[in-house]
Design a protein around this motif. Sequence first.
Motif, PDB file in Angstrom:
ATOM      1  N   ALA A  17       0.849  -1.195   0.000  1.00  0.00           N
ATOM      2  CA  ALA A  17       0.000   0.000   0.000  1.00  0.00           C
ATOM      3  C   ALA A  17       0.884   1.245   0.000  1.00  0.00           C
ATOM      4  O   ALA A  17       1.165   1.832   1.039  1.00  0.00           O
ATOM      5  CB  ALA A  17      -0.931  -0.006   1.196  1.00  0.00           C
ATOM      6  N   LEU A  18       1.341   1.644  -1.145  1.00  0.00           N
ATOM      7  CA  LEU A  18       2.202   2.809  -1.294  1.00  0.00           C
ATOM      8  C   LEU A  18       1.368   4.043  -1.616  1.00  0.00           C
ATOM      9  O   LEU A  18       0.287   3.932  -2.191  1.00  0.00           O
ATOM     10  CB  LEU A  18       3.217   2.571  -2.416  1.00  0.00           C
ATOM     11  N   LYS A  52      -8.135  -0.179  -7.064  1.00  0.00           N
ATOM     12  CA  LYS A  52      -7.295  -0.338  -5.870  1.00  0.00           C
ATOM     13  C   LYS A  52      -7.235   0.938  -5.032  1.00  0.00           C
ATOM     14  O   LYS A  52      -6.527   0.992  -4.032  1.00  0.00           O
ATOM     15  CB  LYS A  52      -5.874  -0.728  -6.277  1.00  0.00           C
ATOM     16  N   GLY A  53      -7.935   1.992  -5.473  1.00  0.00           N
ATOM     17  CA  GLY A  53      -7.973   3.230  -4.705  1.00  0.00           C
ATOM     18  C   GLY A  53      -6.957   4.270  -5.138  1.00  0.00           C
ATOM     19  O   GLY A  53      -6.621   5.169  -4.372  1.00  0.00           O
ATOM     20  N   TYR A  54      -6.456   4.162  -6.362  1.00  0.00           N
ATOM     21  CA  TYR A  54      -5.503   5.131  -6.894  1.00  0.00           C
ATOM     22  C   TYR A  54      -6.153   5.946  -7.998  1.00  0.00           C
ATOM     23  O   TYR A  54      -7.091   5.493  -8.651  1.00  0.00           O
ATOM     24  CB  TYR A  54      -4.280   4.420  -7.486  1.00  0.00           C
ATOM     25  N   ARG A  55      -5.647   7.164  -8.192  1.00  0.00           N
ATOM     26  CA  ARG A  55      -6.085   7.971  -9.324  1.00  0.00           C
ATOM     27  C   ARG A  55      -4.852   8.300 -10.164  1.00  0.00           C
ATOM     28  O   ARG A  55      -3.734   8.399  -9.643  1.00  0.00           O
ATOM     29  CB  ARG A  55      -6.779   9.249  -8.890  1.00  0.00           C
ATOM     30  N   LEU A  56      -5.061   8.474 -11.445  1.00  0.00           N
ATOM     31  CA  LEU A  56      -3.958   8.813 -12.336  1.00  0.00           C
ATOM     32  C   LEU A  56      -3.497  10.226 -12.026  1.00  0.00           C
ATOM     33  O   LEU A  56      -4.263  11.177 -12.102  1.00  0.00           O
ATOM     34  CB  LEU A  56      -4.388   8.696 -13.797  1.00  0.00           C
ATOM     35  N   GLU A  82      -1.690   8.062  -7.720  1.00  0.00           N
ATOM     36  CA  GLU A  82      -1.672   8.543  -6.330  1.00  0.00           C
ATOM     37  C   GLU A  82      -2.826   7.913  -5.563  1.00  0.00           C
ATOM     38  O   GLU A  82      -3.957   7.881  -6.045  1.00  0.00           O
ATOM     39  CB  GLU A  82      -1.820  10.066  -6.338  1.00  0.00           C
ATOM     40  N   ARG A  83      -2.514   7.409  -4.375  1.00  0.00           N
ATOM     41  CA  ARG A  83      -3.568   6.820  -3.541  1.00  0.00           C
ATOM     42  C   ARG A  83      -4.505   7.905  -3.067  1.00  0.00           C
ATOM     43  O   ARG A  83      -4.084   8.977  -2.664  1.00  0.00           O
ATOM     44  CB  ARG A  83      -2.956   6.098  -2.334  1.00  0.00           C
ATOM     45  N   LEU A  84      -5.801   7.632  -3.155  1.00  0.00           N
ATOM     46  CA  LEU A  84      -6.823   8.581  -2.695  1.00  0.00           C
ATOM     47  C   LEU A  84      -6.979   8.552  -1.198  1.00  0.00           C
ATOM     48  O   LEU A  84      -6.723   7.606  -0.549  1.00  0.00           O
ATOM     49  CB  LEU A  84      -8.169   8.285  -3.360  1.00  0.00           C
TER      50      LEU A  84
END
Length: 84
Positions: A17-18, A52-56, A82-84
């Motif tokens: 989880a980065l 997975k909870g990331y946005r570009l 980037e993780r939200l």
Amino acid sequence: MVDYSDGSTVSTASGRALHYVALQVTLKEKFMGTGSGNLTELEAVINDQAAKGYRLHTITTSNGGSKGLMGGDRIQATMVFERL
């Protein structure tokens, strides 16, 4: 599941989880005409990361050159999520 073996490669970052994840997709250009022959692959990578909870965050492209007479050009898309 998307088959990434057809003329393209995808490198995946750590499964941990980065806060940021960097991925690279090599798009194979169509031999005839313009545009990528595998944009659905790029779309799948973006959607997988979104799930997975990331946005570009950022995307850059570079020309990877030709892979032979009938191979078409390669474009490398490097994306930072980037993780939200």
